[in-house]
Write an enzyme that holds these catalytic residues in place. Structure first.
Site, PDB file in Angstrom:
ATOM      1  N   HIS A  20       0.827  -1.210   0.000  1.00  0.00           N
ATOM      2  CA  HIS A  20       0.000   0.000   0.000  1.00  0.00           C
ATOM      3  C   HIS A  20       0.857   1.253   0.000  1.00  0.00           C
ATOM      4  O   HIS A  20       0.646   2.181  -0.779  1.00  0.00           O
ATOM      5  CB  HIS A  20      -0.936   0.017   1.210  1.00  0.00           C
ATOM      6  CG  HIS A  20      -1.848   1.198   1.227  1.00  0.00           C
ATOM      7  ND1 HIS A  20      -1.459   2.437   1.710  1.00  0.00           N
ATOM      8  CD2 HIS A  20      -3.114   1.350   0.797  1.00  0.00           C
ATOM      9  CE1 HIS A  20      -2.462   3.287   1.577  1.00  0.00           C
ATOM     10  NE2 HIS A  20      -3.482   2.653   1.033  1.00  0.00           N
ATOM     11  N   GLU A  56       8.180   5.072  -2.764  1.00  0.00           N
ATOM     12  CA  GLU A  56       8.775   4.631  -4.022  1.00  0.00           C
ATOM     13  C   GLU A  56       9.435   3.274  -3.826  1.00  0.00           C
ATOM     14  O   GLU A  56       9.887   2.960  -2.718  1.00  0.00           O
ATOM     15  CB  GLU A  56       9.810   5.655  -4.492  1.00  0.00           C
ATOM     16  CG  GLU A  56       9.189   6.992  -4.864  1.00  0.00           C
ATOM     17  CD  GLU A  56      10.220   7.985  -5.372  1.00  0.00           C
ATOM     18  OE1 GLU A  56      11.445   7.717  -5.217  1.00  0.00           O
ATOM     19  OE2 GLU A  56       9.814   9.012  -5.920  1.00  0.00           O
ATOM     20  N   LEU A  78      -5.008  -7.613   2.547  1.00  0.00           N
ATOM     21  CA  LEU A  78      -5.583  -8.705   3.324  1.00  0.00           C
ATOM     22  C   LEU A  78      -7.027  -9.011   2.979  1.00  0.00           C
ATOM     23  O   LEU A  78      -7.676  -9.803   3.669  1.00  0.00           O
ATOM     24  CB  LEU A  78      -5.426  -8.394   4.814  1.00  0.00           C
ATOM     25  CG  LEU A  78      -3.971  -8.157   5.231  1.00  0.00           C
ATOM     26  CD1 LEU A  78      -3.884  -7.673   6.670  1.00  0.00           C
ATOM     27  CD2 LEU A  78      -3.142  -9.425   5.040  1.00  0.00           C
ATOM     28  N   GLY A  81     -10.715  -5.320  -1.345  1.00  0.00           N
ATOM     29  CA  GLY A  81     -11.189  -3.944  -1.290  1.00  0.00           C
ATOM     30  C   GLY A  81     -10.928  -3.198  -2.578  1.00  0.00           C
ATOM     31  O   GLY A  81     -10.606  -3.783  -3.618  1.00  0.00           O
ATOM     32  N   HIS A  83      -8.508  -1.249  -3.599  1.00  0.00           N
ATOM     33  CA  HIS A  83      -7.180  -1.343  -4.209  1.00  0.00           C
ATOM     34  C   HIS A  83      -7.040  -2.611  -5.049  1.00  0.00           C
ATOM     35  O   HIS A  83      -6.464  -2.586  -6.145  1.00  0.00           O
ATOM     36  CB  HIS A  83      -6.099  -1.310  -3.142  1.00  0.00           C
ATOM     37  CG  HIS A  83      -5.999  -0.011  -2.408  1.00  0.00           C
ATOM     38  ND1 HIS A  83      -5.959   1.202  -3.051  1.00  0.00           N
ATOM     39  CD2 HIS A  83      -5.919   0.264  -1.073  1.00  0.00           C
ATOM     40  CE1 HIS A  83      -5.870   2.178  -2.151  1.00  0.00           C
ATOM     41  NE2 HIS A  83      -5.838   1.631  -0.950  1.00  0.00           N
TER      42      HIS A  83
END
Length: 244
Positions: A20, A56, A78, A81, A83
């Protein structure tokens, strides 16, 4: 499984860990350590790291560096969702690389094993009237909540005590509300299991509510590296089909 590009290429696909990203420097240190552990378990496999935001290399830059080479993207997330369903597939579709998107890490029994180990490391032992809060980031996507709930059930089976899922953001119950719910059930020795891949703001905020002890996040545990490779191998073995 999302697939972008169909150009053949010799050799196994690279494994791209998709993290993330966090402003907490411990998060980057942790995911780099996990990447190193995966490399140690699978010598010769190209293991790369790409972030959705904040750190980065960003995922589009990692994919650009691959050129047209194949890669399997393994989300260090996990559950299912936004993302996993939107951001990562969008980045994959925009890349020249031949990409497959593996399932997120959770839910999976290995995660329950890691959560148990982290609790034991923090000093948790089975106690009468005990209970555990499974603290997670939270999402408005009901699939993400269902995935976290499945992990809570797996952990409860491992520990032999009630485990309630709670969230730092975007979902209910909050950690304080889940603590109150356990206390209402006569559970007064309550530990917090940190259902986060790495340290960060949400993990720190949740741990601050722990009435007894708080375990460390999942981190670079050996079973995490095993799970990453399991997701990679499953994706590689699946039939290759073009994304709609």
């Amino acid at each position: 499984m999302t697939v972008s590009g169909l150009t053949p290429h010799p050799g196994p696909p690279a494994l791209v860990l998709v993290a993330h990203g966090s402003r907490d420097p411990r998060a980057l240190t942790t995911v780099r350590a996990l990447a190193d552990r995966v490399r140690a378990l699978r010598p010769g496999l190209s293991v790369r790291l790409g972030h959705i935001e904040l750190n980065e290399p960003l995922l589009p830059d990692t994919l650009a560096a691959l050129g047209g080479a194949p890669a399997v993207l393994v989300p260090l997330l996990l559950g299912r969702g936004h993302h996993v369903k939107r951001d990562i597939p969008r980045a994959a579709a925009a890349a020249r690389a031949v990409t497959r998107l593996a399932a997120p890490l959770g839910p999976h029994p290995l995660l329950a094993d890691v959560l148990r180990d982290r609790l034991l490391e923090a000093g948790w032992r089975p106690r009468p009237a005990g209970g555990v809060i499974l603290a997670a980031a939270g999402s408005r996507d009901p699939d993400a909540a269902a995935d976290t709930g499945r992990t809570a059930g797996l952990l409860a089976a491992r520990l032999g005590v009630p485990v309630l899922a709670a969230y730092a953001s975007a979902a209910a119950p909050t950690v304080p509300d889940a603590i109150s719910a356990l206390r209402a059930r006569g559970r007064h020795r309550i530990a917090l299991a940190s259902y986060f891949t790495a340290p960060g703001r949400f993990a720190t905020e949740c741990a601050a509510h722990a009435p007894w002890l708080a375990a460390a996040p999942l981190g670079a545990h050996r079973a995490m590296a095993d799970l990453v490779l399991h997701r990679y191998d499953r994706s590689c073995a699946a039939p290759l089909t073009a994304a709609a």
